[in-house]
Scaffold this active site. Structure first.
Site, PDB file in Angstrom:
ATOM      1  N   ASP A  69      36.080  29.835  44.942  1.00 35.63           N
ATOM      2  CA  ASP A  69      36.532  30.346  43.646  1.00 35.63           C
ATOM      3  C   ASP A  69      36.958  29.187  42.751  1.00 35.63           C
ATOM      4  OD1 ASP A  69      38.048  32.192  41.687  1.00 35.63           O
ATOM      5  OD2 ASP A  69      37.378  33.595  43.204  1.00 35.63           O
ATOM      6  N   HIS A 102      42.402  32.898  38.404  1.00 37.28           N
ATOM      7  CA  HIS A 102      41.474  33.798  39.096  1.00 37.28           C
ATOM      8  C   HIS A 102      41.459  33.555  40.599  1.00 37.28           C
ATOM      9  CE1 HIS A 102      37.565  35.403  40.490  1.00 37.28           C
ATOM     10  NE2 HIS A 102      37.730  36.290  39.531  1.00 37.28           N
ATOM     11  N   SER A 115      35.791  41.428  41.251  1.00 45.96           N
ATOM     12  CA  SER A 115      36.425  40.315  41.973  1.00 45.96           C
ATOM     13  C   SER A 115      37.516  40.814  42.917  1.00 45.96           C
ATOM     14  CB  SER A 115      37.019  39.306  40.980  1.00 45.96           C
ATOM     15  OG  SER A 115      36.032  38.541  40.363  1.00 45.96           O
TER      16      SER A 115
END
Length: 436
Positions: free
Chosen positions: A67, A112, A285
């Site tokens: 990620d 994120h 996600s």
């Protein structure tokens, strides 16, 4: 006469809806949320605390997360077993060939990825007094972390189309290839990938290597109503769609998609804002990360089960009760809404040690290219692979029995459905919205 006609017609319609709900797991429960926070509904509705109380926390399982850079020192991760691979796989701006760090406290760099880590291994501690962050579904798992994307970061050149520069060019795919290769070398059992990237022959070869060794690859479909992209298009990869607390598919990503394996929680779950405080996030996600954690819990309970057997269990044990394996013909729900309780109650070691996800439309690699053998993978996706053709009589009997059982509760559910108010909600995009 008209009243009788109305009752019969609508009862039949309701039973049809309920049968579909039974097959695909569309009837959800809404108990009080953990810590009183609505963003933790995924933790309550899926029985995560019960699994932890029974000793299944993901201990003994290694999950790789690929990620954005991670803020690994955030309080919510201070009890997690995380190893961050340094440096990351993208260049520092202005110095081609010099890799940027995989850790960062800049929210634009790392929100994120940090969110995904929290959903898997977080302890719920907030960064500020009185705040709560995500509680991880597999806090006992070992996390290996790899940074391959640097969206909206000052120290990396910014382009609306490029997340990772290497030697002045788009290096996203190369960074993913290197990170995935390293994750395999580091012994990952499960790899969580909440991003989109290309599907080159090099990446296909690496996916083949992972599948050959039984590693579980988990990705999401794209956060739009177009086709899926990147890792989701590969055969053998668990591809997740996202659902709401009310068991509805995430509206912005709702599309018929042959690549979808199942549907998991991902709408309005706890994420992070620009000050590292709590914020509701939405997208495929979160459902990808949560699913990776759920599968780790199953692996921790059944350590001798192979990755292929765990995937077999995933598609067999969707919904709220045992049922014939069935793929949504409209291609929205895949094999159904995933059920942690069902998977944990089912010993997967007797299932075929074969990855059943080699029937994606136009998907590569092919099964015989990976395993050097030919088997029959049903193209209808209505059975576990490999097997004979679906026994239609068994399927119809299951449907008939399901209808009879559901009829008993029809009156109650009519009242419930008529009185139920639609919960107001905003579709908040993930901070990594151009990924997954």
């Amino acid at each position: 006469m008209s009243s009788i006609h109305w009752n019969v017609k609508h009862t039949v319609r309701l039973l049809s809806v309920l049968l579909t709900a039974s097959l695909f797991g569309m009837i959800g429960m809404s108990p009080a949320t953990a810590d009183g926070n609505p963003g933790l509904w995924y933790f309550d509705d899926y029985g995560v605390q019960q699994a932890h109380d029974e000793g299944f926390t993901g201990k003994g399982v290694t999950i790789a997360i690929i990620d954005t850079p991670i803020y690994s020192d955030i309080p919510g991760l201070d009890s997690a077993d995380i190893t961050v691979h340094e440096p990351g796989y993208c260049d520092i701006s202005g110095t081609p060939g010099t890799r940027a760090p995989a850790t960062s406290t800049d929210p634009r760099a790392s929100t994120h990825g940090t969110e995904m880590a929290l959903l898997i291994a977080g302890n719920g501690k907030g960064s500020n007094p009185g705040e709560t962050t995500a509680r991880g579904v597999a806090p006992g798992a070992k996390i290996n972390y790899y940074a391959t994307s640097y969206r909206e970061v000052d120290f990396v050149e910014l382009s609306s189309d490029i997340n990772c520069f290497r030697n002045g060019e788009d290096g996203q795919e190369d960074s993913v290839i290197e990170a995935l290769s390293q994750a395999l070398k580091d012994g990952a059992d499960i790899i969580s990938m909440s991003f989109a990237t290309g599907s080159s022959p090099k990446l296909e070869d690496l996916v083949s290597e992972a599948l050959k060794t039984g590693v579980i690859l988990v990705s999401g479909t794209s956060n739009d109503k177009n086709r899926s992209m990147g890792m989701a298009s590969f055969n053998g990869v668990v591809t997740m769609q996202s659902e709401t607390k009310d068991s509805e598919i995430y509206a912005d990503a709702k599309k018929p998609d042959d690549s979808i394996t199942a549907v998991g929680p991902g709408v309005e779950v706890l994420g992070l804002d620009e000050h590292w405080g709590p914020k509701l996030i939405t997208g495929t996600s979160p459902s990808t990360a949560i699913t990776a954690g759920f599968l780790a819990l199953v692996k921790s309970k059944y350590p001798s089960a192979t990755g292929n057997q765990i995937i077999q269990s995933l598609i067999k044990n969707t919904g709220a009760s045992e049922h014939t394996v069935y793929y949504d013909p409209q291609k929205y729900w895949g094999y159904g809404s995933m059920s942690l309780n069902q998977m944990l109650s089912f010993d997967p070691t007797n299932l075929p040690d074969i990855n059943p996800l080699f029937n994606k439309l136009y998907g590569f690699p092919k099964y015989d290219d990976v395993f050097d053998e030919k088997i029959s993978i049903p193209t209808t996706k209505e059975t576990l692979a490999p097997s004979k053709e679906t026994d239609t009589s068994i399927l119809m009997l299951s449907i008939s029995l399901g209808g009879i059982l559901l009829a008993g509760g029809a009156v109650f559910l009519i009242i419930l459905l008529n009185s139920r108010r639609k919960r107001a909600r905003n579709s908040l995009p993930s901070t990594f919205e151009k990924g997954l």
